[in-house]
Write a protein that holds these residues in place. Structure first.
Motif, mmCIF file in Angstrom:
data_model
loop_
_atom_site.group_PDB
_atom_site.id
_atom_site.type_symbol
_atom_site.label_atom_id
_atom_site.label_comp_id
_atom_site.label_asym_id
_atom_site.label_seq_id
_atom_site.Cartn_x
_atom_site.Cartn_y
_atom_site.Cartn_z
ATOM 1 N N ASP A 1 0.844 -1.200 0.000
ATOM 2 C CA ASP A 1 0.000 0.000 0.000
ATOM 3 C C ASP A 1 0.878 1.249 0.000
ATOM 4 O O ASP A 1 0.645 2.187 -0.768
ATOM 5 C CB ASP A 1 -0.924 0.014 1.228
ATOM 6 C CG ASP A 1 -2.094 -0.960 1.079
ATOM 7 O OD1 ASP A 1 -2.261 -1.521 -0.037
ATOM 8 O OD2 ASP A 1 -2.820 -1.177 2.063
ATOM 9 N N ALA A 2 1.860 1.258 0.882
ATOM 10 C CA ALA A 2 2.751 2.416 0.953
ATOM 11 C C ALA A 2 3.559 2.561 -0.333
ATOM 12 O O ALA A 2 3.762 3.671 -0.840
ATOM 13 C CB ALA A 2 3.686 2.283 2.157
ATOM 14 N N TYR A 3 3.996 1.438 -0.862
ATOM 15 C CA TYR A 3 4.797 1.410 -2.104
ATOM 16 C C TYR A 3 3.992 1.977 -3.276
ATOM 17 O O TYR A 3 4.488 2.813 -4.036
ATOM 18 C CB TYR A 3 5.224 -0.041 -2.339
ATOM 19 C CG TYR A 3 5.850 -0.371 -3.673
ATOM 20 C CD1 TYR A 3 7.107 0.127 -4.027
ATOM 21 C CD2 TYR A 3 5.206 -1.233 -4.563
ATOM 22 C CE1 TYR A 3 7.684 -0.230 -5.238
ATOM 23 C CE2 TYR A 3 5.777 -1.596 -5.767
ATOM 24 C CZ TYR A 3 7.009 -1.086 -6.112
ATOM 25 O OH TYR A 3 7.596 -1.439 -7.302
ATOM 26 N N ALA B 1 1.412 3.902 -3.055
ATOM 27 C CA ALA B 1 1.069 5.305 -2.786
ATOM 28 C C ALA B 1 2.281 6.221 -2.958
ATOM 29 O O ALA B 1 2.156 7.447 -2.853
ATOM 30 C CB ALA B 1 0.508 5.438 -1.376
ATOM 31 N N GLY B 2 3.450 5.632 -3.180
ATOM 32 C CA GLY B 2 4.649 6.450 -3.339
ATOM 33 C C GLY B 2 5.201 6.951 -2.012
ATOM 34 O O GLY B 2 6.063 7.822 -1.967
ATOM 35 N N ASP B 3 4.704 6.362 -0.924
ATOM 36 C CA ASP B 3 5.206 6.730 0.404
ATOM 37 C C ASP B 3 6.412 5.831 0.704
ATOM 38 O O ASP B 3 6.336 4.885 1.494
ATOM 39 C CB ASP B 3 4.091 6.541 1.436
ATOM 40 C CG ASP B 3 4.535 6.951 2.837
ATOM 41 O OD1 ASP B 3 5.720 7.361 2.994
ATOM 42 O OD2 ASP B 3 3.723 6.838 3.770
ATOM 43 N N ASP B 4 7.526 6.159 0.063
ATOM 44 C CA ASP B 4 8.678 5.264 0.120
ATOM 45 C C ASP B 4 9.281 5.174 1.515
ATOM 46 O O ASP B 4 9.826 4.133 1.901
ATOM 47 C CB ASP B 4 9.750 5.711 -0.884
ATOM 48 C CG ASP B 4 9.331 5.410 -2.316
ATOM 49 O OD1 ASP B 4 8.200 4.902 -2.497
ATOM 50 O OD2 ASP B 4 10.121 5.663 -3.248
ATOM 51 N N GLU B 5 9.190 6.243 2.266
ATOM 52 C CA GLU B 5 9.758 6.211 3.609
ATOM 53 C C GLU B 5 9.044 5.170 4.462
ATOM 54 O O GLU B 5 9.675 4.351 5.138
ATOM 55 C CB GLU B 5 9.662 7.597 4.250
ATOM 56 C CG GLU B 5 10.488 7.717 5.503
ATOM 57 C CD GLU B 5 10.359 9.089 6.157
ATOM 58 O OE1 GLU B 5 9.971 10.044 5.456
ATOM 59 O OE2 GLU B 5 10.639 9.170 7.360
ATOM 60 N N THR B 6 7.716 5.187 4.426
ATOM 61 C CA THR B 6 6.944 4.186 5.164
ATOM 62 C C THR B 6 7.228 2.784 4.627
ATOM 63 O O THR B 6 7.421 1.833 5.389
ATOM 64 C CB THR B 6 5.438 4.494 5.052
ATOM 65 O OG1 THR B 6 5.205 5.809 5.560
ATOM 66 C CG2 THR B 6 4.612 3.487 5.827
ATOM 67 N N ALA B 7 7.269 2.674 3.318
ATOM 68 C CA ALA B 7 7.503 1.359 2.708
ATOM 69 C C ALA B 7 8.862 0.798 3.126
ATOM 70 O O ALA B 7 8.989 -0.390 3.431
ATOM 71 C CB ALA B 7 7.408 1.468 1.192
#
Lengths: 446, 409
Positions: free
Chosen positions: B172-174, B176-182
């Motif tokens: 989901d994070a990946y 969404a482009g939320d790489d830090e969370t991913a």
């Protein structure tokens, strides 16, 4: 299966004569049981075979391989085998460190297990109760198996103790043996030209496995390393080929990778008095447990062979001090003619150059010191510059490390230094041989 | 029935253990009540809680009266002190249902937990202490073998179930482009997978799709998907960086577009769901030898890929995989330990194995933990790697004897 035959010493084996190391360690027994099994099958293996049959087998094996691959040297004896034993063609040398947290009992059990396995392998037998293929289908084989069907190939396994076994780098006595540390067992001093790499230096323990078949030597180190897992692990190791020293008058002088005969003036097993004086630690030398043992110096000497190979023949001979073809000293004569360090040419120049290797290493300029050298050539692939990573894996046995130190210091201005660098170094105390059924190092823990 | 052989690398024991293989694990097989113990506890299961009426019991038969007052199917588990190895479970407790489950418990520390919808992390994990006399060890090897197999199958299922939501969160994070969370979720998501890696490897194409490194996928001509594809997007190579085989990091590779990210995410979620379904099938089982060989195999995974740092080439999270492999090996060992202990040789061996596991775990703890995270593996120097390798070798040698001892008749 094949174990039974192995338990019986081959009839006709030389009895060991205390005080006569040459006889005790050198006389080949003539038959390996693996060789026997291959020819006769298991049925005959348990039967004592007469000397005649053994000789016949030995000679047929020798004819096919060029060396007498059926030679067997006993593991037990007054001295460890692999020192004055006629130098075999191949080497696998390994330095080990004890595991962090290993105890005195771990060390003792390791030496016992190593000795038991070594006694079997040097007879040409598989290790363990079930060997390579006799065990459970669901368990890994005890023996790794690559030496099945191979003869003993003159295998010797020689075990040594480094300074750090007694007190580690922090000065800690991990195994309760610091008080038994021989005074002379200190890391070698720094020598001119040293470029030591940690990956080829030091070690708590060492194993020198020599054989006439490289696979037999590798099998030995591989299985002993496996036995050690959890108690000790490999620190560094070295394969060697083409013995560069003869340790018996029965051997021709071999050549090193510079193309020169090496070890012409080496101590020979037949010189029993010189061996006693120069190789074996004698009673009263200091550490009683080491009596009958020796000290082993190992040096990995990298040769810059590309540079050497483009130097002129005359320069090469000047550097060494001998002729390249016959190995005769430049002072005249043939290979075994004594070197005349004082000889001069027509123009008054010394025939043996001031910096010639044979001059600086000669006993006459080193207070009469002689070493028993047992080196091998090595080529470990190539370096990143496309040069062969090659050289001499120097090993010498001596009664005191001081003998080596004296000679090596004298080599500081050796002409040869232009073509070599010392990249590895270690010193080990070599305990006396194990008693029959005993283990190497027993005298230290007695 | 069809029988999966989850550990193809050492497919040794099928024939000799036909009796074990014939055991179909349709849910939990209740243990027969024993003379010892005899206490009954109640468990109130809700979607987000798992309340046991007492936190201790007397060794022997302990009956749990389970009531599901939640909204969907749930599961009750009893875990060993490592919070991983399952020593008893009751699956498929439906909403409104009350059912009794009886476990035979030795003295020791356990954890009770529930698992909402049978997937994800354990819910309401609570310490549970059993006191009293040790049970008389069953002399019936078959009974011990059956128990080991049923517990291990339950464990595989629980790990596959934990993998599902963790993978979903990561992807989901990946996407969404939320790489830090991913990046923060990457190592964590892989843990359940690494604990049961040999199982997935047994299912043909599944492991290559989930866990192949780029160099292996290229070598086999496969489309590169899975965790490591995502890893390279999250830790993008610097200019001039090289793959583990020395080729350029940008050879036939470019950062994924948002559309490609969605594709890779969907594919990975699909793959781990397939894994979960396969190990949850009623006829899925393993053999006794598969369990002990799986333990050895997990250590081999460590020795081959993790110790060299080739597994997580871009993220350097190798130590997390390493620790998960070791946990998986220790659980598998724990499952067959009682069986090994039926002989003196076996007792000696399991004693050594315990010591060596302790030593390896102590060494790993110097670098972090699965809970708090590990140091980046590129900060672990060669000498430290050699020390870890020594500890793995020290454990692997005695562990390699486990199968022969477990299967000894």
């Amino acid at each position: 299966m094949s174990r039974t035959a192995d338990e019986d010493p081959t009839p006709g084996a030389a009895s060991q004569t205390p005080g006569d190391p040459a006889t005790a360690d050198e006389t080949p027994r003539g038959i390996s049981r693996r060789g026997l099994l291959g020819l006769f099958g298991a049925g005959a293996a348990g039967v004592a075979v007469g000397g005649g049959a053994g000789a016949a087998i030995a000679s047929s094996a020798a004819a096919s391989s060029g060396v007498d691959s059926t030679r067997v040297y006993p593991f037990a004896g007054e001295h460890q085998a692999g020192i004055v034993t006629p130098a075999q063609d191949r080497l696998h040398f390994a330095a080990f460190d004890m595991a962090s947290g290993a105890t005195r009992d771990d060390l003792i059990s390791l030496l016992q297990d190593w000795s038991a396995a070594a006694a079997r392998m040097t007879r040409g037998a598989e290790i363990g109760d079930t060997g390579a293929v006799g065990g459970s289908e669901f368990a890994p084989p005890e023996d790794t198996g690559e030496a099945l069907d191979l003869p003993a190939a003159g295998l010797t396994i020689t075990i040594g103790f480094g300074p750090t076994l007694f007190t580690d780098a922090s000065g800690i006595d991990r195994f309760g043996i610091a008080s038994a540390k021989p005074a002379e067992l200190e890391p070698l001093p720094r020598f001119a030209g040293d470029a030591l790499e940690p990956g080829a230096t030091g070690g708590d323990l060492c194993i020198q496995a020599c054989a006439d078949d490289p696979q037999v030597a590798v099998h030995a180190v591989r299985n002993l390393s496996r036995i050690a897992f959890g108690r000790a692990s490999l620190r560094w190791s070295q394969l060697g080929f083409g013995r560069t020293s003869s340790t018996s008058t029965s051997q021709v002088t071999a050549r090193n990778l510079f193309g020169f005969k090496d070890g012409t003036a080496n101590l020979k097993a037949e010189e029993t008095q010189a061996i006693d004086d120069g190789v074996w630690v004698q009673a009263g030398d200091g550490s009683a447990w080491l009596t009958g043992g020796s000290y082993l110096v190992v040096r990995r000497v990298r040769m810059i062979i590309e540079t050497w190979d483009r130097s002129q023949l005359g320069e090469q001979e000047r550097v060494i001090g001998r002729s390249k073809g016959a190995g005769a000293p430049l002072s005249g004569g043939t290979e075994f003619t004594p070197i005349d360090l004082a000889a001069t040419g027509a123009a008054g120049q010394p025939l043996i150059d001031k910096g010639a290797h044979v001059r600086l290493a000669h006993p006459d300029v080193n207070g009469g010191i002689r070493l028993l050298r047992r080196g091998y050539n090595y080529v470990d692939g190539n370096d990143q510059l496309g040069r062969l990573n090659a050289g001499l894996f120097f090993m010498s046995y001596q009664r005191s490390p001081q003998q080596f130190i004296t000679v090596q210091k004298n080599l500081a201005r050796d002409n040869l230094n232009e073509y070599i660098k010392h990249v590895g170094s270690a010193l080990f105390a070599i305990p006396p041989g194990a008693s029959e059924g005993g283990w190497v190092g027993e005298t230290l823990f007695a | 029935m069809s029988t999966f052989s989850p550990f193809l690398r050492r497919p040794v024991v099928g024939a000799t253990l036909a009796g074990v293989l014939a055991l179909a694990l349709a849910g939990c097989v209740p243990n027969s009540p024993a003379a010892q113990g005899g206490s009954t506890l109640s468990v109130n299961i809700k979607d987000d809680t798992c309340a046991v009426s007492a936190a201790q019991a007397t060794a022997g038969s302990v009956t749990f009266s389970l009531t599901n007052s939640g909204t969907d199917v749930n599961e009750f588990e009893i875990l060993a002190s490592d919070k991983l190895r399952i020593v008893g479970e009751k699956e498929n407790v439906t909403p409104g249902q009350t059912v009794d489950y009886t476990a035979q418990l030795e003295p020791g520390t356990y954890y009770t937990a529930c698992k909402f919808q049978l997937i994800g992390a354990p819910v309401g994990l609570a310490e549970f202490t059993v006191t009293g006399e040790a049970l008389k060890l069953s002399a019936d090897r078959q009974a011990l073998a059956d128990q080991a197999v049923s517990d291990y199958v339950a464990y595989i299922k629980s790990q596959a179930g934990e993998l599902l939501p963790l993978t979903q969160q990561l992807t989901d994070a990946y996407v969404a482009g939320d790489d830090e969370t991913a990046r923060a979720l990457f190592a964590k998501a892989r843990v359940p997978y690494e604990r049961i890696e040999p199982t997935a490897e047994a299912f043909g194409d599944l492991d290559p799709e989930i866990d192949y490194r780029e160099v292996d996928a290229v070598a086999e001509g496969l489309d590169w998907t899975g965790f490591h594809r995502i890893e390279k997007d999250l830790w993008q190579p610097a200019a001039g960086a090289l793959n583990s085989d020395g080729t350029s990091a940008t050879l036939d590779w470019a950062p994924s577009t948002p559309e490609q990210r969605a594709e890779f995410a969907a594919k990975l979620n699909e793959n781990v769901k397939e894994l979960y379904d396969l190990v949850s099938a009623p006829d899925f089982t393993v053999s006794l030898g598969d369990i002990s060989n799986g333990s050895i195999g997990l250590l081999d995974e460590v020795a081959k890929g993790k110790i060299t740092g080739e597994e997580d080439w871009w993220s350097h999270t190798d130590l997390s995989d390493f620790a998960a492999n070791v946990q998986g090996a220790e659980v598998a060992f724990g499952n067959v330990e009682r069986l090994a202990n039926t002989s003196d040789t076996g007792k000696k061996l399991t004693g050594t194995i315990h010591t060596r596991f302790d030593e390896l775990n102590a060494l790993l703890a110097k670098y972090g933990s699965l809970e708090t995270g590990f140091v980046s593996y590129d900060t672990v120097d060669d000498a430290q790697r050699a020390e870890l390798s020594d500890a793995v070798n020290a454990l692997s040698e005695p562990l390699s004897q486990l199968t022969s001892v477990v299967l000894a008749q």
